[in-house]
Design a protein around this motif. Structure first.
Motif, PDB file in Angstrom:
ATOM      1  N   LEU A 139      10.121  -0.836   6.535  1.00  0.00           N
ATOM      2  CA  LEU A 139      10.779  -1.967   7.186  1.00  0.00           C
ATOM      3  C   LEU A 139      10.881  -1.635   8.655  1.00  0.00           C
ATOM      4  O   LEU A 139      11.531  -0.654   9.033  1.00  0.00           O
ATOM      5  CB  LEU A 139      12.161  -2.230   6.586  1.00  0.00           C
ATOM      6  N   ASN A 140      10.181  -2.432   9.466  1.00  0.00           N
ATOM      7  CA  ASN A 140      10.052  -2.117  10.888  1.00  0.00           C
ATOM      8  C   ASN A 140       9.463  -0.716  11.041  1.00  0.00           C
ATOM      9  O   ASN A 140       8.393  -0.451  10.525  1.00  0.00           O
ATOM     10  CB  ASN A 140      11.397  -2.296  11.593  1.00  0.00           C
ATOM     11  N   ASP A 141      10.147   0.198  11.684  1.00  0.00           N
ATOM     12  CA  ASP A 141       9.561   1.523  11.898  1.00  0.00           C
ATOM     13  C   ASP A 141      10.139   2.591  10.986  1.00  0.00           C
ATOM     14  O   ASP A 141       9.994   3.783  11.239  1.00  0.00           O
ATOM     15  CB  ASP A 141       9.750   1.953  13.354  1.00  0.00           C
ATOM     16  N   LYS A 142      10.764   2.161   9.869  1.00  0.00           N
ATOM     17  CA  LYS A 142      11.395   3.111   8.957  1.00  0.00           C
ATOM     18  C   LYS A 142      10.777   3.038   7.564  1.00  0.00           C
ATOM     19  O   LYS A 142      10.441   1.955   7.081  1.00  0.00           O
ATOM     20  CB  LYS A 142      12.905   2.831   8.835  1.00  0.00           C
ATOM     21  N   CYS A 143      10.628   4.201   6.928  1.00  0.00           N
ATOM     22  CA  CYS A 143      10.213   4.240   5.530  1.00  0.00           C
ATOM     23  C   CYS A 143      11.445   4.053   4.660  1.00  0.00           C
ATOM     24  O   CYS A 143      12.380   4.852   4.721  1.00  0.00           O
ATOM     25  CB  CYS A 143       9.538   5.566   5.202  1.00  0.00           C
ATOM     26  N   MET A 144      11.443   2.974   3.861  1.00  0.00           N
ATOM     27  CA  MET A 144      12.598   2.653   3.034  1.00  0.00           C
ATOM     28  C   MET A 144      12.594   3.421   1.718  1.00  0.00           C
ATOM     29  O   MET A 144      13.619   3.864   1.235  1.00  0.00           O
ATOM     30  CB  MET A 144      12.612   1.151   2.725  1.00  0.00           C
ATOM     31  N   MET A 145      11.416   3.540   1.134  1.00  0.00           N
ATOM     32  CA  MET A 145      11.326   4.241  -0.151  1.00  0.00           C
ATOM     33  C   MET A 145       9.886   4.659  -0.411  1.00  0.00           C
ATOM     34  O   MET A 145       8.941   4.093   0.156  1.00  0.00           O
ATOM     35  CB  MET A 145      11.850   3.378  -1.308  1.00  0.00           C
ATOM     36  N   THR A 146       9.732   5.659  -1.256  1.00  0.00           N
ATOM     37  CA  THR A 146       8.414   6.138  -1.663  1.00  0.00           C
ATOM     38  C   THR A 146       8.241   5.895  -3.150  1.00  0.00           C
ATOM     39  O   THR A 146       9.115   6.256  -3.948  1.00  0.00           O
ATOM     40  CB  THR A 146       8.259   7.636  -1.352  1.00  0.00           C
ATOM     41  N   LEU A 147       7.141   5.250  -3.527  1.00  0.00           N
ATOM     42  CA  LEU A 147       6.850   4.952  -4.932  1.00  0.00           C
ATOM     43  C   LEU A 147       5.974   6.063  -5.493  1.00  0.00           C
ATOM     44  O   LEU A 147       4.816   6.225  -5.085  1.00  0.00           O
ATOM     45  CB  LEU A 147       6.141   3.595  -5.054  1.00  0.00           C
ATOM     46  N   GLN A 148       6.528   6.829  -6.399  1.00  0.00           N
ATOM     47  CA  GLN A 148       5.812   7.964  -6.982  1.00  0.00           C
ATOM     48  C   GLN A 148       5.611   7.753  -8.470  1.00  0.00           C
ATOM     49  O   GLN A 148       6.514   7.309  -9.162  1.00  0.00           O
ATOM     50  CB  GLN A 148       6.595   9.253  -6.734  1.00  0.00           C
ATOM     51  N   GLY A 149       4.440   8.063  -8.979  1.00  0.00           N
ATOM     52  CA  GLY A 149       4.135   7.879 -10.391  1.00  0.00           C
ATOM     53  C   GLY A 149       2.657   7.994 -10.692  1.00  0.00           C
ATOM     54  O   GLY A 149       2.266   8.421 -11.775  1.00  0.00           O
ATOM     55  N   HIS A 150       1.821   7.639  -9.735  1.00  0.00           N
ATOM     56  CA  HIS A 150       0.380   7.792  -9.926  1.00  0.00           C
ATOM     57  C   HIS A 150      -0.012   9.263  -9.825  1.00  0.00           C
ATOM     58  O   HIS A 150       0.641  10.057  -9.147  1.00  0.00           O
ATOM     59  CB  HIS A 150      -0.388   6.975  -8.888  1.00  0.00           C
ATOM     60  N   THR A 151      -1.107   9.609 -10.472  1.00  0.00           N
ATOM     61  CA  THR A 151      -1.580  10.991 -10.467  1.00  0.00           C
ATOM     62  C   THR A 151      -2.828  11.172  -9.614  1.00  0.00           C
ATOM     63  O   THR A 151      -3.392  12.264  -9.567  1.00  0.00           O
ATOM     64  CB  THR A 151      -1.868  11.458 -11.905  1.00  0.00           C
ATOM     65  N   ALA A 152      -3.274  10.120  -8.958  1.00  0.00           N
ATOM     66  CA  ALA A 152      -4.437  10.191  -8.065  1.00  0.00           C
ATOM     67  C   ALA A 152      -4.231   9.195  -6.932  1.00  0.00           C
ATOM     68  O   ALA A 152      -3.215   8.503  -6.876  1.00  0.00           O
ATOM     69  CB  ALA A 152      -5.721   9.909  -8.836  1.00  0.00           C
ATOM     70  N   ALA A 153      -5.190   9.103  -6.048  1.00  0.00           N
ATOM     71  CA  ALA A 153      -5.082   8.257  -4.861  1.00  0.00           C
ATOM     72  C   ALA A 153      -4.688   6.827  -5.204  1.00  0.00           C
ATOM     73  O   ALA A 153      -5.162   6.257  -6.183  1.00  0.00           O
ATOM     74  CB  ALA A 153      -6.412   8.245  -4.115  1.00  0.00           C
ATOM     75  N   VAL A 154      -3.832   6.251  -4.380  1.00  0.00           N
ATOM     76  CA  VAL A 154      -3.448   4.843  -4.521  1.00  0.00           C
ATOM     77  C   VAL A 154      -4.365   4.037  -3.602  1.00  0.00           C
ATOM     78  O   VAL A 154      -4.170   3.971  -2.397  1.00  0.00           O
ATOM     79  CB  VAL A 154      -1.968   4.621  -4.161  1.00  0.00           C
TER      80      VAL A 154
END
Length: 687
Positions: A139-154
């Motif tokens: 959001l704007n210049d901030k990372c709000m959250m990281t989505l983790q769960g995949h085991t290879a490149a998104v």
């Protein structure tokens, strides 16, 4: 395509990039424009040559130190009415450009590998996918959250029209649906890396993959249809405006146009890798390829290229170099193709008919390719027709989880006229909410009873029990006396009892942790991690509800002391991720404790404006609101929400992007308790 139907033809070719064109996107301004990105490290804005059919390069933007892999447009805002351009690159960064500057406004850093996909949503949110196996919400210049769960490149990301829903496609062959930062569903079916995603509606989307297939999915998880046509990796997919027709590009040197679920037209290009495409508002298709040329195709006669230009394109196509080993089959080695003997081997059968020898030959070649690539055996039929109570039980005790008669949010004697405008007496909350009520006699009685069943090495002596009785007495009587080191040692021993008997000891801890001396001793840097780890283990969803409840209440009460608050902040991610797993149960007392924990975190984040912490809390609030039934828990979540977004426009935007406003609207009509609807309406006014 049906006879007489309009076909796409070349409109124009646009040289400019020096290397592969890797990403394309329609632009908001000027009308009819688009943006391209390339391995040459540049981003270019192309505007229509009105009234001509061509395009002119308006701006060339640079900011990446390596290849540029992807691009998207961030919708217009009051500050940027023409929107912004976001680009991702092999330098692990995301550059944000305005439409009139050659250098980035700012650069988003956080990914640890190539940023290969971007998607924008409402209220300025941006979703990025990376080779580092994560997706990030900005959001704007901030990372709000990281989505983790995949085991290879998104490789692919999309923000869905319904607020708070996001899709990620990965080289692990799966697609994941995320809501408010949590994985809600995993879609399986593709047999190779998922490379592209496209949104059809609020309930349907498309995916394409290295398995040369396209799949149409329902958001509920069902695969509705699989489309075949390409003979190699499919890199991109784009949907036509206002319909469900779409286009795809692939490693088989082709652009394919799909209408009504069938491949209506195939356009060959003089380049091996057709990396990307986008569909303009007028229906024209823009394509980027490995030869660095952007080509536009149109159905409109007015925008069709001249006869000379089309002839030159066809000549270029006929002279295109084709790898001598792979031919037009991409990474398939022709020398390894099987002979006719493979046609007798069992496989998956389709029926295809033809009457022309030339067509038969082509179909045989295609069958061999399908066998090598996908282990699919095609069988041909050569014909002329085509086929186709009072006791001490913490988990059920109302008095131990409801607030005292004097409501800590409103007070119990405040007078408000029903006709007057609602005054915000609910948020932002300034102090932590605690669980204070207790019956010391019942707690000690149960502790002594269960002490008789404790293992010998864990059993407390009579002197130990007297020490615990003293600490409980001074805590409940608000004595100025400090618990002794010996008393605290016995308390620690008691809370390490076996899980089936530990709950009365946990209740003593829950009350004691509010005392400044106990808070400092148990939550300091040396001892705090051990306490936190022990209590988090008790949050196991398969554990005893009494232990879960008392562990949550203890965490809530930790916030009253400086050491405890510091410990809670340092353990936030681990604690919240474990605590949220208890949302699915039906125990309303646990829901209230979980809501209170979230509220206490919100109080802290309101003070220090930690936007990442606010993002996690907003995600937790959104997730719990989906399942909670108890109105006291709901109220505390609403107060937490109001506290988070008060005096913070970024948090307001984030809450809206997660769809929280839509989630809470139903509470505006709650009649009793009135505090629920009043608090809800105040929040909706902010949103």
């Amino acid at each position: 395509m049906a006879s007489g139907a309009t076909r796409y033809r070349l409109s124009c070719s646009l040289p400019g990039h020096e290397l592969d064109v890797r990403g394309l996107v329609c632009c908001l301004y000027p009308p009819g424009a688009f943006v391209s990105v390339s391995r040459d490290r540049t981003t270019r804005l192309w505007a229509p040559d009105s009234p001509n059919r061509g395009f002119t390069e308006m701006h060339c933007m640079s900011g990446h130190s390596n290849f540029v892999s992807c691009v998207c447009i961030i919708p217009s805002s009051d500050m940027y009415p023409h929107g912004l351009i976001a680009t991702g690159g092999n330098d692990h960064n995301i550059c944000i450009f305005s439409l009139d500057s050659p250098v980035p406004l700012y650069i988003l850093k956080g990914h640890k590998n190539t940023v290969c996909s971007l998607s924008s949503g409402k209220f300025g949110t941006l979703l990025s996918g990376s080779w580092d196996t994560t997706a990030k919400v900005w959001l704007n210049d901030k990372c709000m959250m990281t989505l983790q769960g995949h085991t290879a490149a998104v490789w692919a990301v999309k923000i869905l029209p319904e607020q708070g829903l996001m899709l990620t496609g990965s080289a692990d062959r799966t697609i994941k649906l995320w809501k408010a930062g949590r994985c809600e569903r995993t879609f399986s079916g593709h047999e190779d890396c998922v490379r592209g995603l496209a949104i059809l509606s609020e309930t349907e989307f498309l995916s394409c993959a290295n398995d040369a297939s396209i799949r149409r999915w329902q958001i509920t998880g069902e695969c509705l249809e699989v489309y075949y046509g390409h003979t190699n990796y499919i890199y991109s997919i784009s949907v036509f405006p206002n319909c469900k027709d779409f286009v795809t590009t692939a490693e088989d040197r082709s652009l394919r146009i799909w209408k009504h679920g069938e491949c209506a037209q195939t356009i060959r290009l003089p380049a091996q890798s057709i990396w990307c495409c986008c569909v303009l508002d007028n229906g024209d298709i823009v394509v980027g390829a490995s030869d660095g040329i952007i080509r536009v195709f149109t159905e409109s006669e007015d925008r069709t290229a001249s006869a000379e230009e089309i002839k030159a394109f066809e000549k270029e196509l006929s002279q295109a170099t084709i790898d001598s080993k792979t031919g037009d089959l991409g990474d398939i080695n022709a020398e390894q193709l099987p002979g006719r003997e493979h046609l007798n081997e069992p496989g998956k059968y389709f029926s295809v008919s033809s009457s022309k020898n030339a067509t038969i030959f082509v179909l045989l070649i295609v069958s061999i390719v399908l066998f090598i690539k996908f282990k699919v055996l095609v069988c041909f039929s050569f014909c002329f027709v085509c086929t186709g109570g009072g006791r001490y039980v913490p988990s059920s005790s109302v008095s131990s989880n409801t607030l005292p008669t004097a409501d800590p949010f409103t007070g119990n004697s405040a007078y408000r006229s029903a006709a007057s405008k609602t005054v915000n007496i609910y948020f932002p909350k300034k102090e932590a909410v605690t669980f204070d009520q207790a019956n010391p006699t019942q707690i000690l009685g149960k502790l002594k009873e269960l002490n008789g069943t404790a293992p010998e090495e864990k059993k407390l002596t009579e002197d130990d029990l007297i020490l615990l009785e003293k600490i409980l007495s001074l805590i409940c009587n608000s004595s100025s006396e400090k618990p002794t080191a010996q008393q605290l040692q016995i308390l620690w021993k008691a809370i390490n009892w076996p899980e089936d008997i530990v709950f009365p000891a946990l209740d003593i801890l829950r009350l004691s942790i509010k005392h400044p001396s106990v808070n400092e001793n148990f939550c300091n840097e040396k001892e705090g991690a051990q306490l936190s780890s022990h209590l988090i283990n008790l949050l196991n969803p398969k554990g005893k509800p009494a232990n879960q409840l008392l562990a949550l209440r203890t965490f809530c009460n930790c916030f009253v002391g400086q050491a405890g608050q510091k410990l809670m902040m340092s353990q936030r991610e681990s604690l919240m991720s474990h605590a949220i797993e208890l949302k699915s149960g039906s125990n309303k007392n646990i829901h209230i404790a979980l809501a209170t924990l979230t509220l206490n975190y919100s109080v802290c984040f309101h003070k220090d404006h930690n936007i990442e912490g606010k993002a996690q809390c907003l995600s937790v609030i959104s997730t719990i609101l989906e399942v909670v039934q108890d109105l006291e828990a709901t109220f505390r979540l609403l107060v937490a929400l109001g506290t988070l977004i008060s005096d913070d426009s970024n948090a307001v935007q984030l809450a809206k992007s997660l769809g929280v406003d839509a989630q809470i609207k139903k509470y505006a009509s709650v009649s009793e308790p009135a505090k629920v609807s009043e608090c809800c309406r105040l929040i909706l006014n902010l949103l």
